[in-house]
Design a protein around this motif. Sequence first.
Motif, PDB file in Angstrom:
ATOM      1  N   ALA A 184       0.733  -1.341  -0.027  1.00  0.00           N
ATOM      2  CA  ALA A 184      -0.054  -0.100  -0.065  1.00  0.00           C
ATOM      3  C   ALA A 184       0.925   1.281  -0.080  1.00  0.00           C
ATOM      4  CB  ALA A 184      -0.926   0.189   1.255  1.00  0.00           C
ATOM      5  N   GLN A 185       0.359   2.312  -0.482  1.00  0.00           N
ATOM      6  CA  GLN A 185       1.184   3.471  -0.753  1.00  0.00           C
ATOM      7  C   GLN A 185       1.320   4.141   0.738  1.00  0.00           C
ATOM      8  OE1 GLN A 185      -1.939   5.798  -2.991  1.00  0.00           O
ATOM      9  NE2 GLN A 185      -1.312   5.018  -4.537  1.00  0.00           N
ATOM     10  N   ASP A 214       8.111  -3.494  -4.571  1.00  0.00           N
ATOM     11  CA  ASP A 214       8.173  -2.031  -4.043  1.00  0.00           C
ATOM     12  C   ASP A 214       7.258  -2.175  -2.543  1.00  0.00           C
ATOM     13  OD1 ASP A 214       7.629   0.764  -3.180  1.00  0.00           O
ATOM     14  OD2 ASP A 214       6.391   1.106  -5.032  1.00  0.00           O
ATOM     15  N   PHE A 215       7.986  -2.046  -1.575  1.00  0.00           N
ATOM     16  CA  PHE A 215       7.270  -2.156  -0.337  1.00  0.00           C
ATOM     17  C   PHE A 215       6.802  -0.814   0.348  1.00  0.00           C
ATOM     18  CE2 PHE A 215       9.313  -6.216  -0.846  1.00  0.00           C
ATOM     19  CZ  PHE A 215       8.555  -7.135  -0.043  1.00  0.00           C
ATOM     20  N   ASN A 216       7.315   0.207  -0.102  1.00  0.00           N
ATOM     21  CA  ASN A 216       6.625   1.460  -0.048  1.00  0.00           C
ATOM     22  C   ASN A 216       6.875   1.636   1.592  1.00  0.00           C
ATOM     23  OD1 ASN A 216       5.480   3.129  -1.986  1.00  0.00           O
ATOM     24  ND2 ASN A 216       3.619   1.771  -2.254  1.00  0.00           N
ATOM     25  N   THR A 254      14.731   7.653  -0.860  1.00  0.00           N
ATOM     26  CA  THR A 254      14.146   6.790   0.013  1.00  0.00           C
ATOM     27  C   THR A 254      14.324   5.132  -0.441  1.00  0.00           C
ATOM     28  OG1 THR A 254      12.774   8.326   0.838  1.00  0.00           O
ATOM     29  CG2 THR A 254      12.399   6.101   1.554  1.00  0.00           C
ATOM     30  N   LYS A 255      14.898   4.495   0.505  1.00  0.00           N
ATOM     31  CA  LYS A 255      14.626   3.037  -0.045  1.00  0.00           C
ATOM     32  C   LYS A 255      13.108   2.322   0.097  1.00  0.00           C
ATOM     33  CE  LYS A 255      16.667  -1.639   0.780  1.00  0.00           C
ATOM     34  NZ  LYS A 255      16.869  -2.004  -0.732  1.00  0.00           N
ATOM     35  N   TYR A 256      12.737   1.986  -0.881  1.00  0.00           N
ATOM     36  CA  TYR A 256      11.297   1.442  -0.781  1.00  0.00           C
ATOM     37  C   TYR A 256      11.299   0.140  -1.612  1.00  0.00           C
ATOM     38  CZ  TYR A 256       8.537   5.268   1.092  1.00  0.00           C
ATOM     39  OH  TYR A 256       7.894   6.378   1.759  1.00  0.00           O
ATOM     40  N   ASP A 257      12.423  -0.285  -2.273  1.00  0.00           N
ATOM     41  CA  ASP A 257      12.431  -1.437  -3.253  1.00  0.00           C
ATOM     42  C   ASP A 257      13.647  -2.148  -2.689  1.00  0.00           C
ATOM     43  OD1 ASP A 257      11.064  -0.439  -5.911  1.00  0.00           O
ATOM     44  OD2 ASP A 257      12.126   1.359  -4.963  1.00  0.00           O
TER      45      ASP A 257
END
Length: 289
Positions: A184-185, A214-216, A254-257
């Motif tokens: 989720a976003q 992509d863990f957001n 930002t690290k999201y992946d």
Amino acid sequence: MRVGVEVEEAGVLGRGAWLVAGAVAVTCMLLLGPSTPAGAPFARTVPVDAAKDVVPNRVMTWNLCNPCEESNVDRAAEIAAYAPQVVGLQEACVGDVERIRDHLANLHGLEYHVAYGPVLRNWSRCGGLPWKPGGYGQALLSAAPMTDVVTEEYPDGGSEDRGYIAVTTEVAGQTVRVFNTHLAQRRQESVREGQTAVLAPQVARYERALVLGDFNAVPDAPELAPIWALAEDTDAGCRPPAAGACEPTTDWQTKYDYVFLRGLSALGHEVRPSRYSDHHLLHTDVTAR
């Protein structure tokens, strides 16, 4: 003069030859079909075993950015530059992935199997007919065949439907379960917590697994704890509480992946910004433990 006649006859024969050649060329174009999307004709040269052209045991995750007016030719070229064996794509339209796969084969000689994991149909993102919009979600490309394909939608997607796709394939000479997800976003932590609570037990069933996506969420976000309990990030220095050392994977630093490894080890990884998405390409080379 006889010489003049010979020159004239040669000219007539030359024009006839050019007419024949032109007709043959037109016929060939009609039979072979159109040129590349950019308009330049190409000769497709696919190796006998195209899977050898990919980098063995290299896996990649990439959020394509959607809706974004990007060329699938450019997206395919980005993937081909690193030629991973397995590619997980998020924010992917089925039609776009079909074209990316075709461009990888036709323009780069890279043949991939594809598994689609759409979780919704969305006309504004994926086009299609108003009463039949294109599928949107995740997709997996693999040089090796994929089996046991499962597509799941999370019970609560948050502001948009979300889910994961899972397949079984061969990586590093071993049978590996590969998951590709999009959580989720941002600012929906509680929703992501519910999503990882669904995903983690599925990952735990397998001795060897890759969890891409992509863990957001930043690495030390509480909702990622169930995944950290099962696997490690491809970057050995990126792990709570040392999240500050993690390399950013987005344009907003930002690290999201992530490429999470279970029963596998990383030999090296790379994060590469892309002109065609607000997420960077993250790829890693793995080996079996």
